[in-house]
Design an enzyme around this catalytic site. Structure first.
Site, short mmCIF file in Angstrom:
data_model
loop_
_atom_site.label_atom_id
_atom_site.label_comp_id
_atom_site.label_asym_id
_atom_site.label_seq_id
_atom_site.Cartn_x
_atom_site.Cartn_y
_atom_site.Cartn_z
N HIS A 195 -8.48 31.30 103.64
CA HIS A 195 -7.51 30.26 103.99
C HIS A 195 -6.37 30.23 102.98
O HIS A 195 -5.52 29.34 102.99
CB HIS A 195 -8.24 28.90 104.02
N LYS A 197 -2.94 30.95 100.91
CA LYS A 197 -1.53 31.17 101.23
C LYS A 197 -0.85 31.55 99.92
O LYS A 197 -0.41 30.70 99.16
CB LYS A 197 -0.87 29.92 101.80
N ASP A 202 5.72 41.84 92.34
CA ASP A 202 5.82 42.67 91.13
C ASP A 202 4.88 42.22 90.01
O ASP A 202 5.11 42.54 88.85
CB ASP A 202 7.26 42.67 90.59
N HIS A 419 0.88 18.84 106.22
CA HIS A 419 -0.12 19.86 105.90
C HIS A 419 -0.35 19.98 104.38
O HIS A 419 -1.01 20.90 103.92
CB HIS A 419 0.38 21.19 106.47
N LYS A 421 -1.53 19.77 100.44
CA LYS A 421 -2.86 19.83 99.83
C LYS A 421 -2.67 19.78 98.31
O LYS A 421 -2.74 20.80 97.62
CB LYS A 421 -3.57 21.13 100.23
N ASP A 426 -2.03 11.04 86.00
CA ASP A 426 -1.21 10.81 84.82
C ASP A 426 -1.24 11.97 83.85
O ASP A 426 -0.47 12.00 82.88
CB ASP A 426 -1.67 9.53 84.11
#
Length: 489
Positions: A195, A197, A202, A419, A421, A426
């Protein structure tokens, strides 16, 4: 020791007292000093034991200084869905699509991408939607990089399916000279998907966040991620996560009993990397899930989340699409309250203010609302000592809903949702790729980006503060609504 591993019982040693009458004397007859030899043997044995157990968490060889010499650039990037607007004085960060296009354009040698699925070109629809142009522009730039700029493209994707085919990656492989591999979590660990992304350029720049390789993630879905540039120290560590995927994305791969030492890391929750970035500084590390894909030294994603919550002193603010103290995709579903318990502990026992901003769209499972109501139910005043004193346990939940403004927007499947996440406290900024249910940390591939900036340069360059301001913007926006508005019983 992370929460997914078994506890290991270590053998204890019994201390021995010595008096003058029990000294070991070595005289001319060469009497053996038995007790010192026993102590030496125990010391050697303990050393061997530590050397055996230590690599699971921190490699036993030399640990470097953990100070990055690069002057890195960290930038929050967002996708704000079409027609979603905020107040005039509110900050909107750099668009995701433009940021990823910039990464492609500065690539000199390699572009490495780990993703769940690909639908950048909009051909998944039976009709053309103009907002797919952003994805098509990104796809064309990747094709050009492979065809005309001699950039080596390496892609790891999940197993294609009817809903998530491999048309985009197949075309990149055939015409863009991309090398594409598929990682099969079901074969490797029994269930799950990748899942992640992540874009890696480089081994110097990278993106990690909530945006899929989907044109909707650039125009129709609210996303948040971070771009890290000119930061080889962290990009090299991100490369180790990619290399784990790459190694396992072949037909006969198995999870090794002992990982290649080159995939181990010294950068983790216990030993984050000191990084100078923008005009400020902080400490950073990258976490990964599931635990089976974490070589020695890598903090698991669930442990990084628990650590961030545990170290919060004043507040914890969470923005996540799905929040479930259960598994969600394995059957029968199981109760899995690890994060939920941590938030309750922070609020009730440590008096930390907890806020959760969850999402609602036409794919939201109804029981999520009841789990969130259970969490919010401890928002109360409790007795403290005598004289009728009370203390407020502060837990608040809101629902963020992306409106549908036009019929064309209504027609687009899997769109119009927040969407995000991430979590901000603090002390820390946490940006991940996983929703918050048990499956994502037990059997799903994902990455966490964890920045610690405790009382350091509270300026506009401080990414933790920027993320806090994003949460505040969304929390008080017209798109956030009381939880009770969504529960009828």
């Amino acid at each position: 020791m992370n929460v997914q591993q078994e506890k290991t019982t270590l053998l204890g040693t019994q201390s021995v007292e010595f008096s003058g009458q029990h000294r070991c004397l070595c005289n001319r007859t060469v009497k053996l000093c038995v007790i010192p030899l026993i102590l030496i043997a125990l010391a050697v044995g303990c050393g061997l034991a530590l050397n055996y157990y230590l690599p699971r968490h921190q490699p036993a060889h030399h640990v470097p200084s953990h100070k990055c010499t690069d002057f890195c650039t960290l930038t929050l990037v967002e996708t704000i869905p079409q027609n979603l607007t905020f107040g005039q004085n509110e900050t909107i960060h750099v668009p995701t699509g433009q940021s990823l296009l910039d990464l492609i354009n500065i690539a000199e040698h390699t572009i490495e991408i780990a993703s769940y699925y690909w639908t950048l070109r909009g051909i998944d629809l039976s009709y053309h939607d103009d907002t797919s142009k952003e994805g098509e522009r990104l796809f064309d730039a990747l094709m050009n990089a492979g065809q005309n700029r001699n950039i080596k493209l390496k892609i790891v994707q999940n197993v294609p399916s009817k809903d998530y085919n491999d048309n985009d990656t197949a075309l990149l492989a055939s015409q863009g000279k991309a090398e594409v591999r598929t990682i099969n979590f079901t074969r490797l660990i029994g269930s799950g998907i990748i899942h992640t992304k992540m874009w890696l350029i480089d081994r110097k720049h990278f993106y990690v966040g909530s945006a899929n390789l989907d044109w909707r993630s650039l125009t129709q879905v609210k996303e948040l991620g971070v771009i890290v540039r000119n930061c080889s120290c962290l990009a090299t560590d991100m490369g180790k996560i990619f290399d784990v995927y790459w190694q396992l994305a072949v037909n006969d791969a198995t999870i090794p009993k002992q990982w290649n030492p080159q995939l181990s890391t010294f950068i983790n929750d216990a030993n984050p990397e000191f990084v100078q970035y923008n005009n400020t500084k902080g400490t950073l590390y990258l976490s990964s899930s599931p635990p089976q894909l974490c070589p020695p030294g890598r903090t698991t994603d669930i442990d990084s989340i628990l650590s961030v919550i545990k170290n919060a002193k004043y507040f914890v603010s969470v923005a996540v699409m799905d929040y479930f103290p259960t598994t969600l995709y394995s059957y029968p579903r199981k109760y899995w309250a690890i994060i939920d318990d941590a938030l309750r502990d922070a609020a009730f026992n440590r008096h930390v203010s907890v806020r959760v901003l969850a999402s609602y769209w036409n794919h939201t499972a109804p029981d999520m609302l009841y789990f969130l109501r259970s969490l919010q139910s401890i928002n109360m005043h409790i007795p403290v000592g005598k004289r009728n004193k009370t203390l407020h346990v502060n837990v608040e939940v809101k629902i963020f809903e992306v409106p549908v403004y036009t019929e064309s927007q209504r027609k687009i499947p899997y769109a119009r949702v927040n969407h995000n996440k991430y979590m901000v406290t603090d002390k820390h900024a946490y940006i991940g790729t996983s929703n918050w249910s048990g499956d994502y940390f037990i059997s799903t591939g994902g990455i966490g980006f964890i920045l610690n900036q405790t009382n350091i340069n509270k300026t506009s360059d401080n990414l933790r503060l920027q993320l806090h301001n994003v949460f505040e913007r969304d929390w008080y926006s017209i798109y956030s609504h009381p939880l009770d508005n969504y529960i009828t019983v």
